[in-house]
Design a protein around this motif. Sequence first.
Motif, PDB file in Angstrom:
ATOM      1  N   TRP A  11       0.629  -1.300   0.018  1.00 23.21           N
ATOM      2  CA  TRP A  11       0.145  -0.101   0.015  1.00 23.21           C
ATOM      3  C   TRP A  11       1.091   0.833   0.221  1.00 23.21           C
ATOM      4  O   TRP A  11       0.587   2.176  -0.442  1.00 23.21           O
ATOM      5  CB  TRP A  11      -0.960   0.092   1.115  1.00 23.21           C
ATOM      6  CG  TRP A  11      -0.283   0.152   2.348  1.00 23.21           C
ATOM      7  CD1 TRP A  11       0.337  -0.733   3.459  1.00 23.21           C
ATOM      8  CD2 TRP A  11      -0.273   0.983   3.666  1.00 23.21           C
ATOM      9  NE1 TRP A  11       1.073  -1.019   4.133  1.00 23.21           N
ATOM     10  CE2 TRP A  11       0.832   1.044   4.291  1.00 23.21           C
ATOM     11  CE3 TRP A  11      -0.003   2.228   2.857  1.00 23.21           C
ATOM     12  CZ2 TRP A  11       1.375   1.554   5.563  1.00 23.21           C
ATOM     13  CZ3 TRP A  11       0.463   3.551   4.102  1.00 23.21           C
ATOM     14  CH2 TRP A  11       0.755   2.931   4.967  1.00 23.21           C
ATOM     15  N   LEU A  12       2.167   0.936   0.578  1.00 22.17           N
ATOM     16  CA  LEU A  12       3.083   1.959   0.297  1.00 22.17           C
ATOM     17  C   LEU A  12       3.068   2.930  -0.647  1.00 22.17           C
ATOM     18  O   LEU A  12       3.792   3.916  -1.398  1.00 22.17           O
ATOM     19  CB  LEU A  12       4.273   2.043   1.726  1.00 22.17           C
ATOM     20  CG  LEU A  12       4.193   1.973   3.122  1.00 22.17           C
ATOM     21  CD1 LEU A  12       4.883   1.455   3.410  1.00 22.17           C
ATOM     22  CD2 LEU A  12       4.208   3.294   3.199  1.00 22.17           C
ATOM     23  N   TYR A  13       3.365   2.004  -1.803  1.00 22.32           N
ATOM     24  CA  TYR A  13       3.929   2.084  -3.111  1.00 22.32           C
ATOM     25  C   TYR A  13       2.695   2.161  -4.076  1.00 22.32           C
ATOM     26  O   TYR A  13       3.022   2.826  -5.295  1.00 22.32           O
ATOM     27  CB  TYR A  13       5.020   0.876  -3.973  1.00 22.32           C
ATOM     28  CG  TYR A  13       6.204  -0.060  -2.719  1.00 22.32           C
ATOM     29  CD1 TYR A  13       7.086   0.708  -3.163  1.00 22.32           C
ATOM     30  CD2 TYR A  13       5.573  -0.599  -1.231  1.00 22.32           C
ATOM     31  CE1 TYR A  13       8.637   1.071  -1.966  1.00 22.32           C
ATOM     32  CE2 TYR A  13       7.025  -0.560  -0.951  1.00 22.32           C
ATOM     33  CZ  TYR A  13       8.523  -0.026  -1.441  1.00 22.32           C
ATOM     34  OH  TYR A  13       8.984  -0.410  -0.748  1.00 22.32           O
ATOM     35  N   VAL A  14       1.514   2.130  -4.269  1.00 21.15           N
ATOM     36  CA  VAL A  14       0.429   3.129  -4.416  1.00 21.15           C
ATOM     37  C   VAL A  14       0.477   4.595  -5.325  1.00 21.15           C
ATOM     38  O   VAL A  14       1.049   5.333  -3.945  1.00 21.15           O
ATOM     39  CB  VAL A  14      -0.801   2.634  -3.528  1.00 21.15           C
ATOM     40  CG1 VAL A  14      -1.731   3.281  -5.168  1.00 21.15           C
ATOM     41  CG2 VAL A  14      -0.849   1.175  -3.760  1.00 21.15           C
ATOM     42  N   GLN A  25      -4.336   7.159  -6.485  1.00 22.58           N
ATOM     43  CA  GLN A  25      -4.999   5.552  -7.424  1.00 22.58           C
ATOM     44  C   GLN A  25      -5.134   5.183  -6.279  1.00 22.58           C
ATOM     45  O   GLN A  25      -4.742   4.510  -4.865  1.00 22.58           O
ATOM     46  CB  GLN A  25      -3.829   5.635  -7.431  1.00 22.58           C
ATOM     47  CG  GLN A  25      -3.438   6.444  -8.937  1.00 22.58           C
ATOM     48  CD  GLN A  25      -2.317   5.066 -10.142  1.00 22.58           C
ATOM     49  OE1 GLN A  25      -2.357   4.023 -10.108  1.00 22.58           O
ATOM     50  NE2 GLN A  25      -1.437   6.099 -10.697  1.00 22.58           N
ATOM     51  N   LYS A  26      -6.331   4.181  -5.829  1.00 19.45           N
ATOM     52  CA  LYS A  26      -6.392   2.994  -5.269  1.00 19.45           C
ATOM     53  C   LYS A  26      -6.830   1.596  -6.028  1.00 19.45           C
ATOM     54  O   LYS A  26      -8.111   1.305  -6.103  1.00 19.45           O
ATOM     55  CB  LYS A  26      -7.769   3.812  -4.596  1.00 19.45           C
ATOM     56  CG  LYS A  26      -7.593   5.000  -3.596  1.00 19.45           C
ATOM     57  CD  LYS A  26      -8.990   5.688  -2.899  1.00 19.45           C
ATOM     58  CE  LYS A  26      -8.499   6.175  -1.967  1.00 19.45           C
ATOM     59  NZ  LYS A  26      -9.927   6.781  -1.003  1.00 19.45           N
ATOM     60  N   PRO A  27      -5.997   1.353  -5.501  1.00 13.37           N
ATOM     61  CA  PRO A  27      -5.989  -0.295  -7.128  1.00 13.37           C
ATOM     62  C   PRO A  27      -6.606  -1.068  -5.495  1.00 13.37           C
ATOM     63  O   PRO A  27      -7.672  -0.901  -4.563  1.00 13.37           O
ATOM     64  CB  PRO A  27      -5.256  -0.685  -7.208  1.00 13.37           C
ATOM     65  CG  PRO A  27      -4.023   0.761  -6.497  1.00 13.37           C
ATOM     66  CD  PRO A  27      -4.446   0.735  -5.688  1.00 13.37           C
ATOM     67  N   TRP A  28      -7.753  -2.051  -6.348  1.00 13.16           N
ATOM     68  CA  TRP A  28      -9.104  -3.076  -5.797  1.00 13.16           C
ATOM     69  C   TRP A  28      -8.302  -3.668  -4.812  1.00 13.16           C
ATOM     70  O   TRP A  28      -8.959  -3.842  -3.779  1.00 13.16           O
ATOM     71  CB  TRP A  28      -9.664  -3.705  -7.244  1.00 13.16           C
ATOM     72  CG  TRP A  28      -9.238  -4.684  -7.158  1.00 13.16           C
ATOM     73  CD1 TRP A  28      -8.275  -4.763  -8.628  1.00 13.16           C
ATOM     74  CD2 TRP A  28      -8.462  -5.625  -7.009  1.00 13.16           C
ATOM     75  NE1 TRP A  28      -7.314  -6.412  -8.669  1.00 13.16           N
ATOM     76  CE2 TRP A  28      -7.411  -6.986  -7.632  1.00 13.16           C
ATOM     77  CE3 TRP A  28      -9.081  -6.649  -5.484  1.00 13.16           C
ATOM     78  CZ2 TRP A  28      -7.101  -8.249  -7.313  1.00 13.16           C
ATOM     79  CZ3 TRP A  28      -8.904  -8.062  -5.521  1.00 13.16           C
ATOM     80  CH2 TRP A  28      -7.731  -8.588  -6.669  1.00 13.16           C
ATOM     81  N   ARG A  29      -7.181  -3.577  -4.981  1.00 14.63           N
ATOM     82  CA  ARG A  29      -6.122  -5.109  -4.158  1.00 14.63           C
ATOM     83  C   ARG A  29      -6.331  -3.416  -2.422  1.00 14.63           C
ATOM     84  O   ARG A  29      -6.294  -4.552  -1.593  1.00 14.63           O
ATOM     85  CB  ARG A  29      -5.543  -5.779  -4.713  1.00 14.63           C
ATOM     86  CG  ARG A  29      -3.823  -4.611  -4.963  1.00 14.63           C
ATOM     87  CD  ARG A  29      -3.102  -5.262  -5.213  1.00 14.63           C
ATOM     88  NE  ARG A  29      -1.896  -5.028  -5.577  1.00 14.63           N
ATOM     89  CZ  ARG A  29      -1.469  -3.970  -6.215  1.00 14.63           C
ATOM     90  NH1 ARG A  29      -2.604  -4.085  -7.937  1.00 14.63           N
ATOM     91  NH2 ARG A  29      -0.539  -2.850  -6.416  1.00 14.63           N
ATOM     92  N   TRP A  70      -7.384  -4.878   0.952  1.00 13.26           N
ATOM     93  CA  TRP A  70      -6.767  -4.984   1.720  1.00 13.26           C
ATOM     94  C   TRP A  70      -6.804  -3.503   3.056  1.00 13.26           C
ATOM     95  O   TRP A  70      -6.405  -4.582   4.406  1.00 13.26           O
ATOM     96  CB  TRP A  70      -5.262  -4.381   1.766  1.00 13.26           C
ATOM     97  CG  TRP A  70      -4.297  -4.614   2.917  1.00 13.26           C
ATOM     98  CD1 TRP A  70      -3.156  -6.323   3.517  1.00 13.26           C
ATOM     99  CD2 TRP A  70      -3.911  -3.700   3.151  1.00 13.26           C
ATOM    100  NE1 TRP A  70      -2.427  -5.350   4.192  1.00 13.26           N
ATOM    101  CE2 TRP A  70      -2.770  -4.118   4.053  1.00 13.26           C
ATOM    102  CE3 TRP A  70      -4.125  -1.882   3.271  1.00 13.26           C
ATOM    103  CZ2 TRP A  70      -2.215  -3.319   4.948  1.00 13.26           C
ATOM    104  CZ3 TRP A  70      -3.543  -1.448   4.196  1.00 13.26           C
ATOM    105  CH2 TRP A  70      -2.106  -2.142   4.449  1.00 13.26           C
ATOM    106  N   SER A  71      -7.097  -3.121   2.607  1.00 12.55           N
ATOM    107  CA  SER A  71      -7.022  -1.893   3.620  1.00 12.55           C
ATOM    108  C   SER A  71      -8.746  -2.247   4.664  1.00 12.55           C
ATOM    109  O   SER A  71      -8.782  -2.046   5.619  1.00 12.55           O
ATOM    110  CB  SER A  71      -8.000  -0.396   3.261  1.00 12.55           C
ATOM    111  OG  SER A  71      -8.052   1.082   4.208  1.00 12.55           O
ATOM    112  N   MET A  72      -9.836  -2.783   4.221  1.00 15.19           N
ATOM    113  CA  MET A  72     -10.888  -2.489   4.885  1.00 15.19           C
ATOM    114  C   MET A  72     -10.978  -4.254   5.698  1.00 15.19           C
ATOM    115  O   MET A  72     -11.151  -4.232   6.704  1.00 15.19           O
ATOM    116  CB  MET A  72     -12.260  -3.070   3.453  1.00 15.19           C
ATOM    117  CG  MET A  72     -12.411  -1.805   2.546  1.00 15.19           C
ATOM    118  SD  MET A  72     -13.786  -2.767   1.004  1.00 15.19           S
ATOM    119  CE  MET A  72     -15.071  -3.208   2.398  1.00 15.19           C
TER     120      MET A  72
END
Length: 792
Positions: free
Chosen positions: A150-153, A157-161, A165-167
């Motif tokens: 998640w640090l590298y996104v 941007q909010k990719p589905w993965r 993961w965040s949820m």
Amino acid sequence: MAEARSIAMVNMGLAARRSGAVELFTSDQGLTIKITIPKPKMMARSLKRKYHVMRNTLLYSFFPLGILSVIAVVALFIAVVLGSDRSSWWRSGRPATIIWYAACAMPGFELLPLTVQLVGLATTAGLASCLAVMVVQRYVLRMLLNWTGWLYVPRGQKPWRVVAWSMAVKALTVSAKQALTFSLQGSLPRLPVPSLEATTRKYLESIEPLRDEGEMAEERERVEAFLANEGPTLQRYLWLKSLWAPNYVTDWWEKYVYLRGRSPLMINSNYYINDSSMYRPTSSPAARAGDIIEGMLEYMRMIDHETLEIQMVNNTIPLCMEQSRRMFATTRVPGLEHDTLVHLEAGESRHIVVLYRGVFTALPVFYKGHLLDGYQIENQFTCLQEAVDAYIEEHGEPGTAGKIGALTAGNRTRWAEVREEYFSSGVNGRSLEVIERALFFVAMDPAKPANDTDMGRLNLTGRGYDRWFDKSITMVLYANGVMGVNCEHSWADALCPARMVEHAMTRHFNQKVFDENGSVIPRDGFTKRVPYQGTILPWDLPVAAQAAVEDAVLAASALIADVELQLYQHPWGKGRIKGCRLSPDAFVQMAMQLAYYRDQGELCLTYEASTTRLFRNGRTETVRTCSSAVKAFVEAMEDESVPASEVRAALQTAVDGHVLKFKDAMSGRGLDRHLFALYVVSVGRGIESEFLAQAISSEWRLSTSQQPQRQTDNWDPSTNPEHAQRVSSGGGFGPVADTAAYGVSYMLAGEHTIYFHVSSKVSCPLSSSTRFIKNIGRALDDVLALFDEDAQ
């Protein structure tokens, strides 16, 4: 045999005496032991503390379920089991059968009535189910937190993965807001051990812009030899340690980088935190003490009761809270070869020590079991000043005894020798013990700092003898109501005490704290003044001890004279930087690289601190700012023939590389802590490594750190103009090398200001903090000018 028995009885008596339960006396007639009963208050305090420990242990054991939830589950199990038929799954199923036969193996179980048997087994099953929920929650959360993708996104941007993961993480940490401070410690992942290939590759990349071709060829040969020979063996030892240790590097980092250091703590290790730049709520140091110390004690109580809110990234990812444990009642005790951190648990220390006019006074901050509030603390400080003034009028100035603090500012081995010789017993030993057992140290300084630079210089060193650099926290109160903090570094990094200071300074932002005379307004319904509780600490210094103290004063004065510290406030902040669509931190780092190049005519190995608190017991990692991309940007910036568009492109490449390295550091993919741990193993196992010896000895000529802001929700300077007026200028530290080196701490204070704290050695003719600050300001403006409409 009789002599041995007497010695054993004496040792038993001394141990019991320390516990407060037995007193031992000797006389010519023999040995007498007098049994005493602890005072009711002491017994009540001990029972209360044991209750808190037991309660917290239960809450840890079943988190994320609360006690009421556990009771409800157990009650449900009991009700279902008692209400079920003998042939039902609850009474005859495989799990029930296994539990039944296991219970029957216990002596006396079959003698109990059937109802009691069923209630006991249902309770056991209910508790086991709750513990299973805890184990599953921790295991799953640890697996999720191990992923740092998640640090590298890219921002925006909010990719589905990442969303999924965040949820999942948020679902498992939803109760963290109400959880105990250390509830999620067991769920945090271990710091990973990077591969040798990745670390050595990053190392070569970091030094490439600072070496010529011949030097790089030698470095590559050393790396190849390391990978082919000792490297894999050292890596295996490190990997094995990572399997059982909470963090494979932190204990060694604390021991070898800090506690084994023999250099003076003042300037070389301790750091400082400044007061607000503009906000002056009162000119009374006693009143300011009342307000700030009340906030510090509130924070201490939150740590003790474990109600301090867990710090979270994006309100989702928990950070390690371990460093908070040792914030109060912690002292670094000097040793001949290495120092020791001594920390007292909650309730073992109930006083602070105040230094005023060279007189040390122990001042309890509890009265009848309750913490003093701000109004009462102000009164205690007012009484303390009057008592000390009267004491000096009667006994004269304390002289050398008032400068004992200089011993904590000097060489650690010398301080250990003097401590053992003159402060290990008798009057001096008892007074020193009171200081070292204090919650924290308070220095009342007669100076009146007029600006941020004055504050920084005084907070960093004082006069060398009027601070206690061994204490985890030394609070400084100045005659004009300004305050500051000096922190010992080994127990925690700056993020931890900075959060505490921010809480103390901002918790009353929406309340009126001081009246028209600058005194603390008493609380409604609790305005009682308590009797003055201070006790002046006596000293008995022989001539040799006085000489040792005076030598320490001279040594401290020489160190102070060799430091140039300047603070600078840039007229624009991260609001302008965001308009360039660049990372504010990376933007400032690039500007400092340009400033150093202009200052010294070359680039240098640069240290930027990054936190690793995403991992259990995490502390810091190094981001090596200087790179080939940075060098290309600086050279393009200084070449007037290069078009602005190409310079901007070079800047973007350098910024992108720096952001990636910062994310690598946060996610456990840095290189310097790995190199350090490998070197410790090599020394410990007696394995020589030319590569590690060379890599570890690198000199950081530019050491930098960004200071945190808004670690609490008490205030919002970005939306509240009044709050913005109360922003602190942050804090800083001393230079880390004797050559052309600078120590730079900076803070992006809101949208419109950047503060810089720059330190250097006066004895080095090549460096000048005043000159470097000018270069920083010019570099920031020049880089920003690349994005002006005219430049485009």
